[in-house]
Design a protein around this motif. Structure first.
Motif, PDB file in Angstrom:
ATOM      1  N   GLU A  53       0.817  -1.209   0.000  1.00 15.26           N
ATOM      2  CA  GLU A  53       0.000   0.000   0.000  1.00 15.26           C
ATOM      3  C   GLU A  53       0.851   1.260   0.000  1.00 15.26           C
ATOM      4  O   GLU A  53       0.485   2.280  -0.562  1.00 15.26           O
ATOM      5  CB  GLU A  53      -0.932   0.005   1.215  1.00 15.26           C
ATOM      6  N   ARG A  54       1.982   1.211   0.665  1.00 16.47           N
ATOM      7  CA  ARG A  54       2.916   2.331   0.691  1.00 16.47           C
ATOM      8  C   ARG A  54       4.261   1.858   0.149  1.00 16.47           C
ATOM      9  O   ARG A  54       4.432   0.694  -0.186  1.00 16.47           O
ATOM     10  CB  ARG A  54       3.085   2.845   2.128  1.00 16.47           C
ATOM     11  N   GLU A  55       5.221   2.774   0.063  1.00  9.37           N
ATOM     12  CA  GLU A  55       6.549   2.382  -0.396  1.00  9.37           C
ATOM     13  C   GLU A  55       7.145   1.360   0.560  1.00  9.37           C
ATOM     14  O   GLU A  55       6.900   1.390   1.774  1.00  9.37           O
ATOM     15  CB  GLU A  55       7.465   3.607  -0.475  1.00  9.37           C
ATOM     16  N   ASN A  56       7.929   0.457   0.016  1.00  6.64           N
ATOM     17  CA  ASN A  56       8.535  -0.609   0.824  1.00  6.64           C
ATOM     18  C   ASN A  56       9.341  -0.056   1.991  1.00  6.64           C
ATOM     19  O   ASN A  56       9.354  -0.625   3.081  1.00  6.64           O
ATOM     20  CB  ASN A  56       9.435  -1.484  -0.050  1.00  6.64           C
ATOM     21  N   ARG A  57      10.004   1.060   1.756  1.00  5.40           N
ATOM     22  CA  ARG A  57      10.818   1.672   2.808  1.00  5.40           C
ATOM     23  C   ARG A  57       9.954   2.075   3.999  1.00  5.40           C
ATOM     24  O   ARG A  57      10.313   1.852   5.153  1.00  5.40           O
ATOM     25  CB  ARG A  57      11.538   2.899   2.245  1.00  5.40           C
TER      26      ARG A  57
END
Length: 431
Positions: A53-57
């Motif tokens: 859903e969000r950046e992997n970081r």
């Protein structure tokens, strides 16, 4: 080097002949480690993708920082490949080598192409939106993929990670030259040494044909595996360890270039020192296995881990990424990640049991039958070789089938998955 004493069989440090043949379970475990690093890289360590859903970081924090180094799974597996290909084809002829490579690589690969293509085709919008998956756009591209030579023809792979198969295939073709003459200590040592020299010379010549044959970027890793196998089979010598040192120095420089490339390509901040700790530790375990220090690690589950690695490599990216995108929002990322990895391991095991195990032996039997040139195929006229009309010719010995072709040891077939890889677009270049 060529005037160095040539061992005729493995010997211990005391000079007593020893037999180090047999499956090395520790290598099987290392295969799975390398494969899981690549899986983690694709699921967690690629910030340019939109899998979650969000950046992997933002989702995984410190795990993301570690997963960035998963690209090293490729180099690790190239080392293992150099080791196990030597071990598997020692005392075999070229026909056996060809048959073993085809039957090891293609059955599971063909099935993986069909399955992966179907999954991507029926989830095309999800796949393309992931930022990782790219699918062949024509039937022609799909058909070329069945040859495993698509990378040579600039045709997109059904799964982007398949690019490493072409690197492996080129290594096999090069090593087949030595197999054709018969593997001996001197020949393999000369091959590794000359390949190492050629890799240094051709690295900046920018000649496409030489790059394809010599593979200066990947050669040090394959060579490290070859040299460590010679140490495993024939024992330690200053010459072998000296060449291992040279290959390692070249490899660490390539790791530096790769780290810089991935930092720029991925927008991350990997450190060469940490990359070398990971790669150097892996190489130390391979060396310990070569020296026989890990013979005690012979658990059955390690062998199972080894046979699962190739199917895991072939199936994990496209199927895994699409499944994650379908389930995101329904399961928390920290719970979904281990579920996906476990699911891919189960799928890999089923691939081995349902595809590799039943079909590889059948393909091997068919290939050997079609390549059996010892059976006469013509009718010999009356009077020749004492035969009458319709009497088949008596088989005659051919060059290379007697004398030195007798095997000292039974061949060990510890063939690996062959390669594991990262996305094609992130292939490191040369400095």
């Amino acid at each position: 080097m060529l005037n160095a004493p040539t061992p005729t069989e493995p010997r211990s440090t005391s000079g007593t002949p020893v037999r180090r043949e047999g499956r090395l379970a520790a290598l099987d475990g290392l295969r799975l480690v390398a494969a899981l690093l690549v899986v983690l890289y694709h699921y967690v360590g690629t910030p340019q993708s939109h899998i979650w859903e969000r950046e992997n970081r933002a989702v995984f924090g410190r795990l993301f920082d570690f997963a960035n180094y998963g690209y090293l799974g490729v180099q690790m597996f190239f080392v293992i490949s150099g080791f196990v290909i030597c071990m598997s084809c020692w005392d075999r002829n070229l026909k056996d080598f060809f048959v073993s490579r085809v039957t090891r690589l293609y059955p599971m690969y063909w099935v993986a192409i069909v399955v992966s293509f179907a999954v991507v085709h029926f989830n095309r919008s999800v796949a393309l939106d992931s930022g990782v998956i790219r699918a062949p756009t024509t039937l022609s591209d799909l058909l070329v993929n069945f040859t495993m030579a698509q990378d040579a023809l600039w045709v997109p792979s059904v799964d982007a990670v398949y690019w490493t198969l072409w690197a492996e295939a080129r290594f096999y073709l090069l090593f087949a030259i030595v197999v054709a003459f018969g593997l001996t200590y001197r020949r393999v040592l000369a091959f590794a040494s000359l390949w190492l020299i050629a890799a240094v010379i051709t690295n900046h010549l920018d000649i496409a044909l030489l790059d394809q044959v010599v593979q200066p970027i990947y050669a040090p890793y394959f060579i490290l595996g070859i040299l460590l196998y010679l140490i495993h089979r024939f024992g330690s010598t200053p010459l072998l360890w000296g060449l291992v040192g040279v290959a390692f120095l070249l490899a660490q420089h390539q790791v530096l270039l790769d780290t810089r490339h991935f930092n720029q390509f991925l927008g991350v901040h990997m450190k060469w020192t940490l990359a070398m700790v990971l790669f150097g530790g892996f190489l130390a375990v391979v060396a310990a296995t070569a020296l026989g220090w890990l013979r005690w690690a012979n658990w059955k589950w390690l062998t199972i881990a080894g046979v699962m690695t190739y199917p895991l490599y072939l199936l994990h990216q496209d199927i895994g990424v699409i499944t994650i995108r379908r389930l995101k929002g329904q399961i928390e990322p920290w719970a979904l990640l281990p579920i996906m990895i476990a699911g891919m391991l189960v799928l890999a095991y089923l691939g081995h049991r349902l595809v590799e195990k039943p079909f590889a032996p059948r393909l091997k039997k068919l290939l050997k039958a079609s390549m059996n040139f010892d059976t006469p195929s013509k009718i010999v006229p009356r009077g020749e070789r004492g035969g009458g009309v319709g009497k088949p010719a008596e088989p005659t010995a051919r060059d290379g089938e007697t004398g030195t072709s007798a095997r000292m040891f039974p061949a060990v077939d510890q063939d690996g998955p062959e390669p594991v890889g990262v996305v094609d677009a992130s292939r490191p270049g040369r400095g």
